[in-house]
Scaffold this motif. Structure first.
Motif, PDB file in Angstrom:
ATOM      1  N   GLU A  79       0.828  -1.316   0.179  1.00 29.18           N
ATOM      2  CA  GLU A  79      -0.014   0.017   0.038  1.00 29.18           C
ATOM      3  C   GLU A  79       1.060   1.344  -0.037  1.00 29.18           C
ATOM      4  N   THR A  80       0.551   2.239  -0.856  1.00 26.72           N
ATOM      5  CA  THR A  80       1.475   3.478  -1.092  1.00 26.72           C
ATOM      6  C   THR A  80       0.637   4.563  -0.344  1.00 26.72           C
ATOM      7  N   GLN A  81       1.440   5.285   0.439  1.00 28.33           N
ATOM      8  CA  GLN A  81       0.895   6.608   1.116  1.00 28.33           C
ATOM      9  C   GLN A  81       1.748   7.645   0.605  1.00 28.33           C
ATOM     10  N   ALA A  82       1.697   8.721   1.164  1.00 27.75           N
ATOM     11  CA  ALA A  82       2.527   9.909   0.848  1.00 27.75           C
ATOM     12  C   ALA A  82       4.073   9.932   1.339  1.00 27.75           C
ATOM     13  N   TRP A  83       4.152   8.985   2.543  1.00 32.30           N
ATOM     14  CA  TRP A  83       5.535   8.804   2.900  1.00 32.30           C
ATOM     15  C   TRP A  83       6.312   7.799   2.550  1.00 32.30           C
TER      16      TRP A  83
ATOM     17  N   SER B 222       8.120  -0.950   5.748  1.00 34.72           N
ATOM     18  CA  SER B 222       7.972   0.192   4.997  1.00 34.72           C
ATOM     19  C   SER B 222       9.002   0.172   4.229  1.00 34.72           C
TER      20      SER B 222
ATOM     21  N   GLY C  89       9.221   6.494   0.627  1.00 32.69           N
ATOM     22  CA  GLY C  89       8.945   7.069  -0.958  1.00 32.69           C
ATOM     23  C   GLY C  89       9.847   7.957  -1.360  1.00 32.69           C
TER      24      GLY C  89
ATOM     25  N   LYS D 130       2.189  -5.310   5.644  1.00 33.59           N
ATOM     26  CA  LYS D 130       1.943  -5.741   7.016  1.00 33.59           C
ATOM     27  C   LYS D 130       1.847  -7.342   6.947  1.00 33.59           C
TER      28      LYS D 130
ATOM     29  N   THR E   2       5.921   3.478   0.717  1.00 39.70           N
ATOM     30  CA  THR E   2       4.808   2.038   0.491  1.00 39.70           C
ATOM     31  C   THR E   2       5.190   1.156   1.637  1.00 39.70           C
TER      32      THR E   2
END
Length: 123
Positions: free
Chosen positions: A99-103, A120, A123, A108, A105
């Motif tokens: 899953e990619t977020q602003a901070w 993690s 990014g 879990k 990928t």
């Protein structure tokens, strides 16, 4: 003055299963594995070259059965989360899709005692 964090204790139901998971699947190294009598083994694992590690403690030996799978929130780092996801899912381990977020990928993965570990890649 505190100079480093030595270990974080994770209370586990089966030290050997936990060792196998952290060493064989996450690639950590055993730093210490010594008998502690009725408390189980002092079983410490860490990434190669790391100053801090996880002490995989027998929950029964410390009277902490209520903390199996819930003793810490852990976030680990990888340089290639997609490759790690592929390796873990191919091994049949419970792991979420990347899953990619602003901070960055992340995935879990769940250890043998049900502890969810976030891995993690910034990014």
């Amino acid at each position: 003055m505190i100079t480093k964090i030595n270990t974080v204790t994770l209370y586990v139901g089966d030290q050997q299963k936990a060792r196998d998971f952290y060493v064989e699947h996450l690639g950590l190294r055993v730093r210490r594995d010594e008998d502690m009598g009725p408390m189980g083994r002092w079983l410490e694992v860490a990434p190669e070259g790391a100053e801090s590690g996880f002490m995989l403690a027998s929950a029964a030996g410390f009277g902490k059965q209520d903390q199996i799978g819930a003793s810490a929130d852990i976030v680990l780092h990888t340089d290639d989360v997609v490759a790690l996801h592929h390796r873990l899912s191919t091994a049949g381990l419970p792991v979420t899709e990347p899953e990619t977020q602003a901070w960055g990928t992340f995935i879990k993965v769940t250890d043998p005692d049900g502890l969810g570990i976030v891995v993690s890649q910034p990014g």
